[in-house]
Design a protein around this motif. Structure first.
Motif, PDB file in Angstrom:
ATOM      1  N   LYS A  29       0.821  -1.209   0.000  1.00 24.43           N
ATOM      2  CA  LYS A  29       0.000   0.000   0.000  1.00 24.43           C
ATOM      3  C   LYS A  29       0.854   1.258   0.000  1.00 24.43           C
ATOM      4  N   TYR A  30       1.957   1.221   0.728  1.00 21.70           N
ATOM      5  CA  TYR A  30       2.832   2.394   0.814  1.00 21.70           C
ATOM      6  C   TYR A  30       4.117   2.079   0.042  1.00 21.70           C
ATOM      7  N   ASN A  31       5.217   1.956   0.694  1.00 23.70           N
ATOM      8  CA  ASN A  31       6.447   1.574  -0.019  1.00 23.70           C
ATOM      9  C   ASN A  31       7.491   1.079   0.979  1.00 23.70           C
ATOM     10  N   ALA A  32       8.594   0.588   0.432  1.00 25.42           N
ATOM     11  CA  ALA A  32       9.645   0.007   1.264  1.00 25.42           C
ATOM     12  C   ALA A  32      10.248   1.037   2.213  1.00 25.42           C
ATOM     13  N   GLU A  33      10.483   2.231   1.707  1.00 23.10           N
ATOM     14  CA  GLU A  33      11.115   3.266   2.526  1.00 23.10           C
ATOM     15  C   GLU A  33      10.237   3.640   3.717  1.00 23.10           C
ATOM     16  N   LYS A  34       8.921   3.744   3.449  1.00 20.36           N
ATOM     17  CA  LYS A  34       7.992   4.096   4.535  1.00 20.36           C
ATOM     18  C   LYS A  34       7.939   2.971   5.570  1.00 20.36           C
ATOM     19  N   PHE A  35       8.017   1.732   5.110  1.00 21.39           N
ATOM     20  CA  PHE A  35       8.024   0.601   6.041  1.00 21.39           C
ATOM     21  C   PHE A  35       9.269   0.641   6.927  1.00 21.39           C
ATOM     22  N   GLN A  36      10.416   0.898   6.312  1.00 22.61           N
ATOM     23  CA  GLN A  36      11.666   0.956   7.070  1.00 22.61           C
ATOM     24  C   GLN A  36      11.661   2.089   8.080  1.00 22.61           C
ATOM     25  N   ASN A  37      11.175   3.263   7.656  1.00 24.30           N
ATOM     26  CA  ASN A  37      11.266   4.462   8.511  1.00 24.30           C
ATOM     27  C   ASN A  37      10.113   4.592   9.494  1.00 24.30           C
ATOM     28  N   ASP A  38       8.873   4.388   8.997  1.00 23.73           N
ATOM     29  CA  ASP A  38       7.684   4.681   9.821  1.00 23.73           C
ATOM     30  C   ASP A  38       7.184   3.486  10.616  1.00 23.73           C
ATOM     31  N   VAL A  39       7.656   2.321  10.291  1.00 25.67           N
ATOM     32  CA  VAL A  39       7.240   1.132  11.048  1.00 25.67           C
ATOM     33  C   VAL A  39       8.418   0.597  11.864  1.00 25.67           C
ATOM     34  N   ILE A  40       9.446   0.066  11.178  1.00 25.06           N
ATOM     35  CA  ILE A  40      10.602  -0.484  11.893  1.00 25.06           C
ATOM     36  C   ILE A  40      11.364   0.625  12.625  1.00 25.06           C
ATOM     37  N   GLY A  41      11.621   1.734  11.930  1.00 27.09           N
ATOM     38  CA  GLY A  41      12.388   2.834  12.531  1.00 27.09           C
ATOM     39  C   GLY A  41      11.657   3.544  13.656  1.00 27.09           C
ATOM     40  N   ALA A  42      10.324   3.452  13.661  1.00 27.10           N
ATOM     41  CA  ALA A  42       9.529   4.145  14.695  1.00 27.10           C
ATOM     42  C   ALA A  42       9.008   3.164  15.746  1.00 27.10           C
ATOM     43  N   SER A  43       9.673   2.046  15.907  1.00 30.07           N
ATOM     44  CA  SER A  43       9.216   1.037  16.868  1.00 30.07           C
ATOM     45  C   SER A  43       9.211   1.587  18.291  1.00 30.07           C
ATOM     46  N   LEU A  44       8.351   0.995  19.120  1.00 32.99           N
ATOM     47  CA  LEU A  44       8.114   1.478  20.483  1.00 32.99           C
ATOM     48  C   LEU A  44       8.858   0.627  21.513  1.00 32.99           C
ATOM     49  N   THR A  45       9.114   1.238  22.655  1.00 32.57           N
ATOM     50  CA  THR A  45       9.616   0.455  23.786  1.00 32.57           C
ATOM     51  C   THR A  45       8.496  -0.462  24.261  1.00 32.57           C
ATOM     52  N   PHE A  46       8.846  -1.467  25.037  1.00 30.48           N
ATOM     53  CA  PHE A  46       7.820  -2.388  25.540  1.00 30.48           C
ATOM     54  C   PHE A  46       6.791  -1.648  26.385  1.00 30.48           C
ATOM     55  N   MET A  47       7.232  -0.707  27.191  1.00 30.59           N
ATOM     56  CA  MET A  47       6.299   0.035  28.044  1.00 30.59           C
ATOM     57  C   MET A  47       5.358   0.893  27.196  1.00 30.59           C
ATOM     58  N   ALA A  48       5.894   1.546  26.178  1.00 32.13           N
ATOM     59  CA  ALA A  48       5.038   2.362  25.304  1.00 32.13           C
ATOM     60  C   ALA A  48       4.018   1.484  24.593  1.00 32.13           C
ATOM     61  N   PHE A  49       4.424   0.274  24.224  1.00 27.80           N
ATOM     62  CA  PHE A  49       3.499  -0.669  23.601  1.00 27.80           C
ATOM     63  C   PHE A  49       2.413  -1.091  24.583  1.00 27.80           C
ATOM     64  N   LYS A  50       2.770  -1.294  25.848  1.00 30.17           N
ATOM     65  CA  LYS A  50       1.778  -1.682  26.857  1.00 30.17           C
ATOM     66  C   LYS A  50       0.696  -0.610  27.010  1.00 30.17           C
ATOM     67  N   LEU A  51       1.089   0.659  26.895  1.00 28.42           N
ATOM     68  CA  LEU A  51       0.109   1.740  27.005  1.00 28.42           C
ATOM     69  C   LEU A  51      -0.966   1.616  25.928  1.00 28.42           C
ATOM     70  N   ILE A  52      -0.572   1.109  24.768  1.00 33.99           N
ATOM     71  CA  ILE A  52      -1.529   0.890  23.679  1.00 33.99           C
ATOM     72  C   ILE A  52      -2.275  -0.427  23.901  1.00 33.99           C
ATOM     73  N   TYR A  53      -1.552  -1.453  24.291  1.00 34.34           N
ATOM     74  CA  TYR A  53      -2.138  -2.785  24.445  1.00 34.34           C
ATOM     75  C   TYR A  53      -3.264  -2.786  25.479  1.00 34.34           C
ATOM     76  N   PHE A  54      -3.060  -2.132  26.622  1.00 34.46           N
ATOM     77  CA  PHE A  54      -4.062  -2.164  27.689  1.00 34.46           C
ATOM     78  C   PHE A  54      -5.304  -1.325  27.381  1.00 34.46           C
TER      79      PHE A  54
END
Length: 601
Positions: free
Chosen positions: A350-375
């Motif tokens: 849908k987007y592109n490889a660069e956006k996946f690298q930068n906005d998904v993998i490059g913008a990954s969250l700490t475990f605690m930040a992920f928990k804030l979303i998960y809960f």
């Protein structure tokens, strides 16, 4: 192996390879002083006790006691014979070495070898059918339309199985593979109550699954025209166990080492998509949750993991479970969030490889930040009850954080989002912390990496004679002159510990054969794996390069002193027995002997 490898060739190969390079293919090593340290691949641990000496070309684990040289490491880690380890190192160093391996001498059974051989053969043939034949044209076009490139099809050896019930049966039988064994390998299916076999995979796009060595051990076949099941996987066999296989690990391992990070996906399709997008350090578990074996494999190559699962509810749940396991094993952990409930493949399309690298993998969250979303899942934060429940859950997680700055950061974030008093939150967090203190005490008191990064053999508390024997062996291994000097000083006496005496007996023989001082070479000379472990531990001891004659005399005196002490104890027992029998003359004579022995100390 049917042919014996000359001793000179064995030594030549061993001396031409660096043990650090050999072990680095399996263990993530970090240099600390003169040695390298990492997590032991032979037992589970969270702090490094595994040491490699480039100077002595030996390794030793101070946790489980494993130790040896480059050959013994390969034998233990790969489960191969000594001859096979020599052949493997010869290939690594470019030495020409032709040795035939017989079934009796190789650790892998003949049946397992035939299974792997059949998988390797079929993998190449399936790939050929896909890319070079008319029969595979529709499947090839289907893959290309879905965004696959010829490069990725070749890299992952994707193939095509013919829509025939007996093609694989005939193909393998003609090449000498027995149908019964191929059914055990998962390639064929046997009809119940009949001696008839048919192909397991028919009319499917074939994805080979490899072991850590890159050998094909299973397949996953994808249906093209909406058939069920969508994916048909090989069953578990003697060569394929899902709990110990990570898809693409053999390809990704060098990239993981180079980047010091692995990207964990849910399935192999995501790994392939991410690879096309330039993310080459991707791996996936094979349709099962992470296991202890998976974590051990990952620990050998990196301590940093990014989880990139699907963005839907099921993906979030799976990511949370995986993150908890990885966090408990003290991985440096981040979670990549994919928006719009997309999976990695759909996001890249849908987007592109660069956006996946930068906005998904490059913008990954700490475990605690992920928990804030998960809960937040399943909660309406506009509802007071849900909001309070959410804040309570998050406070519990914040309380478990080790870092004070992290706790403060997330408390402020929580206070800002819900317009709460920071002071009230801090007070509540302290209450949660102290209520859980007993259960958390063990975790909070865990020693850090630095405290364990350089374990020393000398930190073990041994009796004086034991330490003296170890130090004598260490010096004797460094210098043959010292070895024979100690032999003279002992004057016919032996070491107190049987294993130490066995080691110096072999050491005398090693030098008498004209060998030079070489810890790695001496380990190779030892026929007993238990003695090799002891020698590798002693070899890791820090001792001075020079050893004076007085120092040697002092050590030998400690050895002899212990023997005299044992003799004194025996005589004291005999003296008491003589007194009990009222044989006072004998008791007096023994007493005089005890005085003489004590004076000699």
């Amino acid at each position: 192996m049917t042919g014996r490898i000359p001793e000179e060739k064995i030594n030549e190969i061993r001396q031409s390879v660096d043990i650090v390079d050999v072990i680095s293919d399996y263990v993530q090593l970090k240099k600390q002083g003169r040695n390298y340290f990492g997590l032991c691949p032979f037992h589970g641990e969270s702090t490094p006790s595994f040491s490699v000496s480039p100077d002595k070309q030996i390794f030793h684990c101070f946790g489980c006691g494993a130790g040896g040289n480059a050959y013994t490491f390969l034998m233990d880690i790969d489960g191969i014979s000594f001859q096979e380890s020599v052949v493997k190192l010869a290939g690594k160093t470019g030495h020409e070495l032709t040795v035939d391996i017989s079934p009796a001498e190789t650790t892998a059974s003949k049946a397992e070898e035939k299974m792997i051989e059949a998988h390797e053969l079929l993998s190449k043939f399936y790939h050929h059918l896909l890319v070079n034949t008319k029969e595979g044209q529709d499947a090839l076009e289907y893959l290309l339309e879905r965004g696959f490139t010829r490069e990725s099809i070749d890299k992952f050896q994707i193939g095509w199985s013919l829509p025939s019930w007996e093609f694989t049966v005939n193909f393998l039988t003609k090449r000498g593979f027995t149908p019964n064994l191929m059914a055990d390998a998962g390639l064929l299916v046997k009809k119940e109550s009949e001696e008839q076999y048919f192909d397991r995979f028919r009319g499917r796009i074939m994805f080979p699954i490899h072991d850590q060595r890159g050998k094909t051990i299973a397949f996953s076949g994808r249906a093209m025209n909406g058939e069920e099941p969508k994916y048909l996987n090989s069953p578990e066999t003697v060569i394929f166990n899902k709990s110990s296989v990570l898809y693409n690990f053999h390809n990704a391992r060098p990239v993981i080492r180079r980047k010091s990070q692995a990207i964990l996906f849910e399935g192999f399709a995501d790994v392939i998509s991410a690879d096309r997008a330039g993310v080459e350090n991707g791996i996936a578990s094979m349709g099962t949750s992470l296991t202890a074996k998976h974590l051990q494999m990952l620990k050998r190559v990196t301590d940093s993991i990014v989880i990139c699962y699907d963005g839907d509810k099921a993906g979030l749940e799976a990511a949370f479970r995986a993150a908890k396991m990885l966090n408990e094993e003290q991985f440096n952990l981040r979670i990549a969030m994919i928006p719009e409930k997309l999976d990695p493949d759909d996001y890249i399309k849908k987007y592109n490889a660069e956006k996946f690298q930068n906005d998904v993998i490059g913008a990954s969250l700490t475990f605690m930040a992920f928990k804030l979303i998960y809960f937040r899942q399943g909660k309406n934060l506009n509802d007071e009850g849900d909001r309070l429940q959410y804040i309570e859950e998050v406070l519990k997680e914040i309380s478990a954080l080790q870092n004070h700055i992290e706790r403060d950061y997330y408390l402020r974030q929580l206070a800002d989002e819900f317009s709460l008093s920071l002071q009230a939150l801090q007070q509540q967090q302290k209450q949660v912390y102290f209520s859980n203190r007993k259960s958390d005490k063990k975790e909070h008191n865990k020693p850090d990496y630095v405290q364990h990064v350089q374990p020393k053999a000398e930190t073990k508390l041994f009796p004086a004679y034991h330490t003296a024997e170890r130090r004598l062996i260490a010096h004797m291994m460094k210098n043959p002159d010292i070895c024979f000097k100690v032999q003279d000083l002992l004057g016919g006496s032996s070491f107190n510990l049987d294993e130490h005496q066995a080691i110096i007996t072999y050491l005398f023989g090693y030098y008498e054969e004209g060998n030079e001082a070489d810890s790695s070479g001496f380990i190779q000379f030892l026929p007993d794996s238990r003695l090799r472990r002891v020698v590798s531990e002693i070899g890791m001891m820090s001792i001075s390069d020079e050893c004076s004659e007085q120092e040697l005399i002092d050590y030998v005196n400690q050895v002899l002193k212990h023997q005299k002490m044992l003799t004194i104890k025996e005589k004291q027992t005999a003296q008491k027995e003589a007194e009990r029998q009222k044989d006072y003359n004998k008791a007096a004579m023994i007493a005089m002997e005890i005085v003489r022995l004590r004076k000699s100390l």
